[in-house]
Design a protein around this motif. Structure first.
Motif, mmCIF file in Angstrom:
data_model
loop_
_atom_site.group_PDB
_atom_site.id
_atom_site.type_symbol
_atom_site.label_atom_id
_atom_site.label_comp_id
_atom_site.label_asym_id
_atom_site.label_seq_id
_atom_site.Cartn_x
_atom_site.Cartn_y
_atom_site.Cartn_z
ATOM 1 N N ASP A 132 0.615 -1.255 -0.180
ATOM 2 C CA ASP A 132 -0.075 0.002 0.201
ATOM 3 C C ASP A 132 1.252 1.280 0.316
ATOM 4 O O ASP A 132 1.193 2.230 1.270
ATOM 5 N N ILE A 133 1.232 1.504 -1.094
ATOM 6 C CA ILE A 133 2.520 2.771 -1.669
ATOM 7 C C ILE A 133 1.581 4.545 -1.415
ATOM 8 O O ILE A 133 1.983 4.992 -0.489
ATOM 9 N N PHE A 134 0.021 3.890 -1.165
ATOM 10 C CA PHE A 134 -1.018 5.566 -1.089
ATOM 11 C C PHE A 134 -0.420 5.357 0.428
ATOM 12 O O PHE A 134 -0.397 6.653 1.345
ATOM 13 N N GLY A 135 -1.327 4.663 0.937
ATOM 14 C CA GLY A 135 -1.536 5.017 2.430
ATOM 15 C C GLY A 135 -2.730 6.218 2.151
ATOM 16 O O GLY A 135 -2.634 7.131 3.076
ATOM 17 N N LEU A 136 -3.483 5.378 1.621
ATOM 18 C CA LEU A 136 -4.645 6.026 1.747
ATOM 19 C C LEU A 136 -5.715 6.765 3.079
ATOM 20 O O LEU A 136 -6.167 7.588 3.031
ATOM 21 N N SER A 137 -5.595 4.803 3.856
ATOM 22 C CA SER A 137 -6.350 5.383 5.297
ATOM 23 C C SER A 137 -5.938 6.521 6.226
ATOM 24 O O SER A 137 -6.538 7.644 6.401
ATOM 25 N N SER A 138 -5.031 6.893 6.186
ATOM 26 C CA SER A 138 -3.912 7.965 6.551
ATOM 27 C C SER A 138 -4.221 9.341 6.091
ATOM 28 O O SER A 138 -4.528 10.393 6.860
ATOM 29 N N TYR A 139 -4.047 9.484 4.762
ATOM 30 C CA TYR A 139 -4.256 10.764 4.260
ATOM 31 C C TYR A 139 -5.799 11.027 4.881
ATOM 32 O O TYR A 139 -6.459 11.922 4.987
ATOM 33 N N VAL A 140 -6.637 9.722 4.423
ATOM 34 C CA VAL A 140 -8.573 10.500 4.852
ATOM 35 C C VAL A 140 -8.805 10.327 6.060
ATOM 36 O O VAL A 140 -10.098 11.168 6.263
#
Length: 413
Positions: A132-140
């Motif tokens: 998970d290179i985006f780390g979307l959960s931390s971003y939103v």
């Protein structure tokens, strides 16, 4: 996980072209309704201009997905889904992305059956990232499992009512009064493209070909002009623009005096200028000038009609909202394991945050004496963009000590 998040505070979801050549991708089905149903509607959550919808996969869920016109096949970013959904027959693939890195490893699955609202699809191809290179959960600030794009938008006439966070979708051919100004759309590589007019001090008035990408939280990104870097204004500031599938994307941020979307005109628009070699020089992006993101799109209620090669826009209550960039110099993310916690991921050079002595890895405890556990990502973003010259008190935890710092917000562009 922490080091990956260093690249996320200005997420740039410009996702790669995925070379899906097997029969599953070529014969992918569309979403459909059972029986005589022709339309449906659901609520969505919006964080940092991104549209988050509940999706059921293989009878399990709901899983939070970002609804994203900027991606083609579904992309699953949370690898825990492979085990929980018992996905099999996964084929290794390579994905070329935007950024400084190289190809990354992923899997291709054709065993995905998905449901959104009352619409379903079977045998939908999906790319599953090995990391998970985006780390979307931390971003939103909430757990995100992936990105849903073309397969949904290509199945329906889709209306995004940003003003009241409502998603409406109906089958093409359904009798429906379509309201809004019509903007012609081209579908290229499963993504919608439009032409807009922009006016800059460097080039004057230019017609730019843009991919419509509501999964990018910025307003507009300009990458190339006549196969050269798009000229940034002289007062642009250096910035970390986010992360692509192949790594971090660097560049600068400035303002465009005027952006024309059909008959609508927006002034002093915050604009990203990615480093040419990181983005525009990628061969599969040639022929476009840039990317139109959600900080512009969310100012409208939008109907996407892929079959009719059009989108329809009506300004909403957010239309006159000023375009503002962060005035603190703090990029931050959120972790939520046992409790909600906010961390500084990056400090911009010569910013109020740098001058106050704040540092990456500091945990933000309070802002203006309010515990961050009582604030959302949107709340903090609004505070850091609120007013030039406004004082903001921040307490942080660092190496066993609590430090209190005063920063004075500064409008830098």
């Amino acid at each position: 996980m922490r080091c990956l998040n260093l690249f996320l505070p200005k997420l740039l979801l410009m996702v790669a072209v995925i070379h899906l050549v097997d029969a599953a991708a070529a014969n992918a089905q569309q979403f459909s309704f059972a029986g005589k149903r022709q339309k449906d509607a659901i609520n969505f959550t919006m964080v940092r201009n991104l549209v988050i919808v509940p999706l059921y996969i293989n009878g399990k869920g709901p899983f939070n997905f970002i609804l994203d016109t900027g991606v083609g096949p579904m992309i699953i970013t949370d690898t825990t889904l492979v085990k929980s959904l018992d996905l099999k027959n996964l084929r290794p693939i390579k994905i070329n992305g935007l950024g400084k890195g190289v190809e990354i490893d992923a899997f291709l699955s054709g065993d995905i059956a998905a449901k959104i609202g009352r619409a379903t699809i079977s045998n939908m191809p999906a790319a599953i990232l090995k990391e998970d290179i985006f780390g979307l959960s931390s971003y939103v600030g909430t757990r995100i499992y992936g990105l849903l794009g073309h397969s949904f938008f290509n199945s329906f006439i889709v209306e995004l009512k940003y003003a009241n966070k409502r998603l409406l979708f109906n089958l093409p051919g359904t009798k429906k009064k379509i309201r809004g100004e019509k903007i012609p759309v081209q579908i290229i590589n499963s993504k919608p493209y439009i032409n807009i007019d922009i006016e800059t001090a460097e080039l004057g008035k230019v017609t730019a070909k843009m991919v419509v990408d509501n999964g990018a939280s910025h307003a507009i990104s300009l990458e190339t002009y006549e196969e050269k870097p798009f000229p940034a204004p002289s007062n642009a500031i250096q910035a970390n623009l986010g992360v692509g599938l192949s790594g971090p994307i660097s560049g600068s941020i400035g303002r465009i005096p005027l952006v024309h979307l059909g008959s609508f005109t927006m002034k002093d628009v915050i604009t990203s200028y990615p480093i040419y070699s990181d983005v525009a020089a990628k061969t599969y992006l040639r022929g476009r000038n840039g990317n139109l993101g959600a900080d512009i799109l969310s100012r409208f209620n939008i109907i996407f009609d892929y079959a009719g090669e059009a989108m329809y826009v009506r300004q909403n209550q957010y239309y006159k909202r000023p375009f503002e960039h962060d005035m603190s110099g703090i990029e931050f993310f959120m972790e939520e394991i046992d409790k909600k916690r906010f961390f500084i991921s990056r400090i911009e050079a010569n910013s109020p945050a740098e001058q106050s002595g704040l540092m990456p890895e500091d945990e933000i405890l309070t802002i203006n004496f309010v515990r961050t556990s009582k604030l959302s990502l949107n709340d903090i973003t609004r505070i850091f963009r609120s007013e030039d010259g406004k004082p903001v008190f921040i307490s942080v935890y660092r190496n066993g000590s609590v430090l209190i710092r005063l920063i004075k917000l500064k409008k830098r562009i």
